[in-house]
Structure formats: C-alpha cells, structure tokens
Design a protein around this motif. Structure first.
Motif, PDB file in Angstrom:
ATOM      1  N   HIS A 116       0.565  -1.327  -0.187  1.00 42.63           N
ATOM      2  CA  HIS A 116      -0.011  -0.132   0.176  1.00 42.63           C
ATOM      3  C   HIS A 116       1.440   1.148  -0.136  1.00 42.63           C
ATOM      4  N   ASP A 120       6.276   4.620   5.561  1.00 40.45           N
ATOM      5  CA  ASP A 120       6.302   2.738   5.962  1.00 40.45           C
ATOM      6  C   ASP A 120       7.036   1.913   5.272  1.00 40.45           C
ATOM      7  N   HIS A 121       6.026   2.048   3.849  1.00 39.73           N
ATOM      8  CA  HIS A 121       5.867   0.655   2.865  1.00 39.73           C
ATOM      9  C   HIS A 121       6.244   0.431   1.869  1.00 39.73           C
ATOM     10  N   ASP A 223      -0.646  -4.707   6.729  1.00 36.83           N
ATOM     11  CA  ASP A 223      -1.116  -3.728   7.590  1.00 36.83           C
ATOM     12  C   ASP A 223      -2.641  -3.674   7.878  1.00 36.83           C
ATOM     13  N   PHE A 268       4.136  -7.245   8.997  1.00 35.75           N
ATOM     14  CA  PHE A 268       4.907  -5.666   9.086  1.00 35.75           C
ATOM     15  C   PHE A 268       5.614  -5.377  10.606  1.00 35.75           C
ATOM     16  N   HIS A 269       4.611  -5.192  12.121  1.00 39.27           N
ATOM     17  CA  HIS A 269       4.317  -4.418  12.524  1.00 39.27           C
ATOM     18  C   HIS A 269       5.024  -4.507  13.448  1.00 39.27           C
TER      19      HIS A 269
HETATM   20 ZN   LIG Z   1       2.448   0.276   7.844  1.00 42.47          ZN
END
Ligand SMILES: [Zn+2]
Length: 291
Positions: A116, A120-121, A223, A268-269
């Motif tokens: 997306h 951060d991506h 996410d 991812f987080h």
């Molecule tokens: Zn993210």
C-alpha cells in the motif's frame, strides 16, 4: 541470529524478513498508543485486555514499531515486498544496508510488491535523487491504491498532517516508478508461487501477499493487523485505518485463511522478525510468534 535479518524457508523458496528499522509512535505527532491502535475500543474492555498483555494503559506512552520487509528468492525470481521508510526518521531506512549485508544488491531485485501507499511501505522505492531504487524491478501495486495516491482523492480525504507526511511520501516515491509498474485489480500470481491478495480497508487498495511452495504457505498480512491484539479483538481498528468496517471483514477473511492453511504469517509491524502462526480462539484468534 543477525538482529536485522531473519532467514527462513517456505518449501523450496529462500525467504528473509529484513528490518528497515523502527519508528516510535507517540504524542504529539501521534495519539497515545492505545488510542492510535485501538481507536474504537471500549475503554474498560481495552484496559482489561492490555493488562492481560502486561500493559498499563495510562503508562503506555509510546509504541516502538518495527518495519519489516520481506524478500523471497523463488529460484527464478527475487521478490521484495515493501521498501520501508527511507527518509521518514533517523531510525528508519535501513533496508538497503541490510539487503547488502545479506549479499543482495538493489539491481538483483526483479519484482517489488508495494502492499500500500503509506510512507513506511513505499519510502525506499526511490533513491535520494528521486530515481527508482530498484532499477531492474517490475513494481506491483493495486490499481485502487495507485489511483488514490496519484489523483486528487488523497488530497480530499486526508487532514493536514496526512497531507504533509503521507501525500508527500506518495508524491516523492510513486511517479518515478510509473514506467516499471504493473497495476492489478484482482488476486493475481505476481511470479510463480507469489500472489497478491486483495486486503482493502487499511487503505483503499491495500493488499496481502501469499507465498506458496511444495504445499507450504506464507501469508504476509502487511497492515491488516498492526498489533497482536488485533488478532484477539479483530473489531478494534486503528486511527489510521481508512475504512474500519472493511478492515474487520478483511482481517476475518485472511486470519481464517491463515488458520485453514496452517500458514506461517508475517506481520509488518509486529516484534521482529514478525513471523508466527495464528490459532483460532472463540470468535477470534491468538498470535503465536515463532520461537
Ligand atoms: Zn505500516
């Protein structure tokens, strides 16, 4: 174990979770973590759940979130999922350095999947001169996502902070890859064994990535969930989720799939390396990080 690189296998595919660093989410830039991550959670229930996780809501002042990219070497293709947050903070933007440590040059990557358009991506999609950081890669993004960030839609929907941070990252990082971009609008096998899976809600065209080899599965949720508590309380959405009701539907579909396939899951987080399994618990799930 190298702290920034975690190697594992999915069937015959050689995979790596690669850290891009961490970002600390705290006021005044972000709401307090409990409100940022669980925007609609009823206060008392939230405090109770947090306590079970050893967190006192009042004393939870910052959320230090890892940023974890994925590399899949299928033998035929070298695929990177997400490019991290180069330029967002001094503590982020480590992806290239960690790829280098693993013996991978940017030119070696032939496919980049952007789950997306958040900073951060996609923050490492271009270099400091605004050129594609992975010059030989075909880039894959969901059409709705690309359209959202490159049309006036984002401008209309975002608040001032969103425009300053999110829209800027999109404008810096997306137009330069237009010449090496494939947009998709339905679940699609990107290279043999690696598929893009619709996962809208967090953003309009957010996607997950399914990796499959010799009957083993990896589901990269990106996410769809930001914190392990989202698996236990899938109805609690984050303040940054674009379409909360859709987030909940997407979560339930993907967590059901992960359970049914006994898939390894990458989030991812989550705490590095972000890998684990999901086990059903009542109407929801429980996160079981790998040992
Ligand atoms: Zn993210």
């Amino acid at each position: 174990m190298e702290a920034d690189i975690y190697r594992f296998e999915v069937g015959t595919f050689k995979c790596m979770a690669v850290s891009d660093g961490t970002l600390t989410y705290a006021p005044p830039t972000f709401p307090p973590p409990a409100m940022f991550l669980f925007a609609n959670a009823p206060r008392e229930h939230l405090e109770q759940v947090l306590r079970r996780h050893g967190i006192q809501a009042e004393q939870w002042l910052e959320w230090v979130s890892p940023y974890i990219c994925l590399v899949v070497n299928t033998g035929q293709h070298l695929v990177l999922v997400d490019t991290g947050a180069d330029g967002l903070a001094p503590s982020t933007g480590r992806l290239l350095e960690n790829l280098h440590k693993a013996g991978i040059a940017p030119e070696d990557i032939d496919t980049v999947v952007l789950t997306h358009g958040h900073p951060d991506h996609i923050g490492g999609t271009t270099d400091t001169r605004g050129r594609p950081a992975f010059p030989n890669a075909r880039h894959i993004m969901w059409k709705d996502e690309w359209d959202f960030w490159t049309s006036e839609q984002a401008e209309l929907k975002l608040d001032e902070h969103g425009k300053e941070v999110l829209l800027k990252a999109a404008r810096d990082n997306l137009p330069p890859i237009e010449g090496q971009l494939d947009l998709i609008d339905h679940d699609t096998e990107v290279v043999p064994g690696v598929s893009a899976v619709a996962a809208p809600g967090h953003t309009p065209g957010h996607m997950a990535v399914a990796v499959s080899s010799l009957g083993q599965q990896l589901l990269c949720l990106s996410d769809t969930v930001l914190h392990p508590i989202h698996m236990e309380q899938p109805q609690w959405h984050a303040a940054v989720d674009f379409a909360p009701a859709q987030v909940v539907t997407t979560r339930r579909r993907l967590l059901d799939r992960a359970t049914a396939e006994k898939a390894l899951v990458l989030a991812f987080h989550f705490p590095f390396p972000g890998l684990g399994h999901v086990a059903p618990r009542g109407e929801a799930w429980r996160w079981q990080p790998i040992e």
